[in-house]
Design a protein around this motif. Structure first.
Motif, PDB file in Angstrom:
ATOM      1  N   LEU A  99      32.056 -11.020  13.521  1.00 25.04           N
ATOM      2  CA  LEU A  99      32.458 -12.455  13.091  1.00 25.04           C
ATOM      3  C   LEU A  99      33.345 -12.674  14.479  1.00 25.04           C
ATOM      4  O   LEU A  99      33.219 -13.638  15.215  1.00 25.04           O
ATOM      5  N   ARG A 100      34.133 -12.082  14.153  1.00 29.82           N
ATOM      6  CA  ARG A 100      35.719 -12.261  15.003  1.00 29.82           C
ATOM      7  C   ARG A 100      35.673 -11.606  16.588  1.00 29.82           C
ATOM      8  O   ARG A 100      35.783 -12.513  18.010  1.00 29.82           O
ATOM      9  N   GLN A 109      33.588 -14.872  18.307  1.00 30.07           N
ATOM     10  CA  GLN A 109      34.275 -16.042  18.447  1.00 30.07           C
ATOM     11  C   GLN A 109      34.920 -15.956  20.031  1.00 30.07           C
ATOM     12  O   GLN A 109      35.482 -16.492  19.940  1.00 30.07           O
ATOM     13  N   THR A 110      35.541 -14.577  19.836  1.00 32.51           N
ATOM     14  CA  THR A 110      36.250 -14.596  21.101  1.00 32.51           C
ATOM     15  C   THR A 110      35.379 -14.307  22.680  1.00 32.51           C
ATOM     16  O   THR A 110      36.336 -14.922  22.896  1.00 32.51           O
ATOM     17  N   GLN A 131      33.209 -16.031  23.051  1.00 37.38           N
ATOM     18  CA  GLN A 131      32.646 -17.810  22.746  1.00 37.38           C
ATOM     19  C   GLN A 131      33.636 -17.747  23.507  1.00 37.38           C
ATOM     20  O   GLN A 131      33.895 -19.178  24.467  1.00 37.38           O
ATOM     21  N   GLU A 132      35.122 -17.752  22.984  1.00 40.30           N
ATOM     22  CA  GLU A 132      36.604 -18.662  23.747  1.00 40.30           C
ATOM     23  C   GLU A 132      36.339 -18.406  24.852  1.00 40.30           C
ATOM     24  O   GLU A 132      37.130 -19.036  26.124  1.00 40.30           O
TER      25      GLU A 132
END
Length: 247
Positions: A214-215, A218-219, A221-222
């Motif tokens: 998940l991390r 998320q990275t 997406q950023e």
């Protein structure tokens, strides 16, 4: 005959007028009769015996005077220049006239010597940081010694402390070094707290491997939100192993 009577009338009228004194509310008159003390009178109308009584006026309002700059060597051998303000008033007019030749000059001179004595027994840091205590100490000493003169010292306030230029530069360097030390300590504490949080995060990810996936997402997406048309980053095959093992 008429002119002689007029002269006598004017003479006695002058004597009568000279024997009548009016004192203000803040004034007292110390009366001497043939050189001997009669007492303090006033305020208001005071009658004197012409040629016999003598009156000395004494004001009872608060007197404010500046203590001129004094050269003082502190306990740690630093030369400074200090000036202050002195507030005092007469509470006993009889003592102020009988026990001292000039209560104004005596109080003023004694204030100068007391200020130099008290500040000279203290270190520079104390003079700069504990003015209130030093003011109180000077006031107590002055009040004790001026009490026989009928004088009450209301306050002593240090107005300004002038340091040598060399000492000013040294203190500025010391203050700058202290600020840098605090900044480094704060930065080190921040790094330490960040490291503790990273350790806690690593333990959490170790207990739950899916959190790492998940991390990564998320990275991704950023990074994609920064108007990049193409984003390439390596993905270890181990990331998909938990999904494969579930099947």
């Amino acid at each position: 005959m008429f002119s002689f009577a007029l002269i006598i009338l004017v003479f006695f009228g002058g004597i009568l007028m000279s024997s009548i004194k009016v004192l203000q509310e803040y004034e007292r008159g110390v009366i001497f009769r043939l050189g001997r003390l009669v007492g303090a009178k006033g305020p208001g109308l005071v009658l004197l015996l012409p040629g016999i009584d003598r009156m000395v006026k004494v004001g009872q309002r608060v007197i404010t005077t500046d203590i001129p700059p004094q050269d003082v060597v502190t306990k740690d051998n630093v030369s400074i220049i200090v000036n202050a303000v002195l507030l005092f008033r007469v509470v006993d007019p009889v003592k102020a006239i009988l026990n001292v030749e000039s209560y104004l000059e005596s109080t003023f001179q004694y204030a100068q010597t007391t200020l130099r004595s008290v500040l000279g027994s203290a270190e520079l840091d104390v003079v700069l940081s504990e003015r209130e205590n030093l003011n109180k100490k000077v006031q107590e000493i002055l009040d004790l010694h001026t009490e026989p003169w009928g004088v009450k010292v209301s306050a002593v306030e240090i107005k300004q402390v002038d340091l040598p230029k060399e000492m000013q530069r040294a203190m500025a360097t010391q203050a700058e070094a202290e600020r840098q030390r605090r900044a480094k300590v704060i930065a080190a504490e921040g790094e330490f707290q960040a490291a503790e949080k990273l350790v806690e995060a690593a333990k959490s990810i170790e207990a739950h491997p899916s959190a790492l996936q998940l991390r990564y997402l998320q990275t991704l997406q950023e990074v994609a939100s920064e108007n990049n048309s193409t984003t390439i980053f390596p993905v270890p095959i181990d990331l998909f192993r938990p999904f494969l093992e579930r099947k």
